[in-house]
Design a protein around this motif. Structure first.
Motif, mmCIF file in Angstrom:
data_model
loop_
_atom_site.group_PDB
_atom_site.id
_atom_site.type_symbol
_atom_site.label_atom_id
_atom_site.label_comp_id
_atom_site.label_asym_id
_atom_site.label_seq_id
_atom_site.Cartn_x
_atom_site.Cartn_y
_atom_site.Cartn_z
ATOM 1 N N SER A 20 0.834 -1.209 0.000
ATOM 2 C CA SER A 20 0.000 0.000 0.000
ATOM 3 C C SER A 20 0.866 1.256 0.000
ATOM 4 C CB SER A 20 -0.941 -0.013 1.207
ATOM 5 O OG SER A 20 -0.216 0.122 2.420
ATOM 6 N N TRP A 24 0.867 4.114 -2.855
ATOM 7 C CA TRP A 24 0.750 5.533 -2.511
ATOM 8 C C TRP A 24 1.842 6.351 -3.187
ATOM 9 C CZ3 TRP A 24 3.890 8.384 1.232
ATOM 10 C CH2 TRP A 24 3.421 9.677 1.453
ATOM 11 N N GLN A 27 0.993 6.917 -6.764
ATOM 12 C CA GLN A 27 0.019 8.002 -6.869
ATOM 13 C C GLN A 27 0.704 9.352 -6.697
ATOM 14 O OE1 GLN A 27 -2.610 6.751 -3.731
ATOM 15 N NE2 GLN A 27 -3.853 5.448 -5.078
#
Length: 223
Positions: A20, A24, A27
């Protein structure tokens, strides 16, 4: 089976957290690339008039073309350049044709060039408006009295040179100002999100491999 349940859950949860974090960062990478693209578009745009009410959000990196006079006063900001070494950024007042006096970041000089006499007087320049973000939590306070600056603090420099609190970073000049201009570009804006993402994904893979190794050893001992 209960002997491997908790290590398995621990491994999967840990890997999930690491993945995760990697997602992130991907992104964040997309966000940073969009920001850099906007900055590049602004840097390469047509010059604007010097704003009467400059705004850091609206006018940061905006190109300007100015004619005026470079003042003799100088402030020195400690810095360094790769493959060149230590030196200073030279900040001088610049008075435009219509009588406004602003800060001009003339560019870089080596430490041994600091006390040289540099050209002043009439000049036509091109550059970019900026509010440099040099200061971090570890940056020392500027020694204003000793003219040793550790960050380009626009408000404090404007007060010291009696100019408007507005800085233009020199890109080019029709006269030699005795410095190496360091024009605004995106090369010095960090974008390490891809490296961070690779690191997190790699750690997730290592985490899973180590979890598998541990579970395999447990199963072998119980066999």
């Amino acid at each position: 089976m209960s002997r491997i349940l908790y290590p398995l859950l621990f491994g999967l949860i840990g890997a999930g957290i690491l993945v995760s974090l990697g997602v992130w960062q991907i992104q964040r990478l997309a966000w940073k690339e969009e920001v850099l693209a906007r900055i590049e578009a602004r840097i390469s745009g047509a010059p604007i008039e010097l704003p009467t009410e400059p705004d850091p959000e609206e006018h940061r990196y905006a190109p300007v073309a100015l004619t005026g006079e470079v003042g003799a006063d100088e402030l020195y900001v400690l810095t360094s350049r790769k493959r060149v070494g230590a030196g200073h950024l030279v900040i001088s007042p610049f008075t435009t044709e219509d009588g406004r006096t602003i800060l001009l970041d003339r560019g870089f000089v080596r430490t041994d060039q600091r006390d040289e006499i540099r050209p002043t007087g009439p000049a036509s320049i091109r550059g970019h408006i900026n509010w440099p973000d040099d200061r971090t939590s570890s940056t020392p306070d500027n020694d204003v009295g000793g003219n040793i600056w550790f960050a380009r603090d626009v408000a404090a420099m404007a007060e010291a040179l009696k100019t408007e609190p507005l800085m233009v970073i020199l890109a080019q000049s029709d006269t030699d100002l005795g410095t190496t201009p360091l024009a605004v570009d995106t090369a010095n804006i960090p974008n390490d999100h891809l490296n961070y993402a690779i690191t997190w994904f790699s750690l997730a893979a290592i985490w899973l491999v180590m979890t598998g190794f541990f579970i395999t050893r447990v199963l072998k001992r119980e066999a």
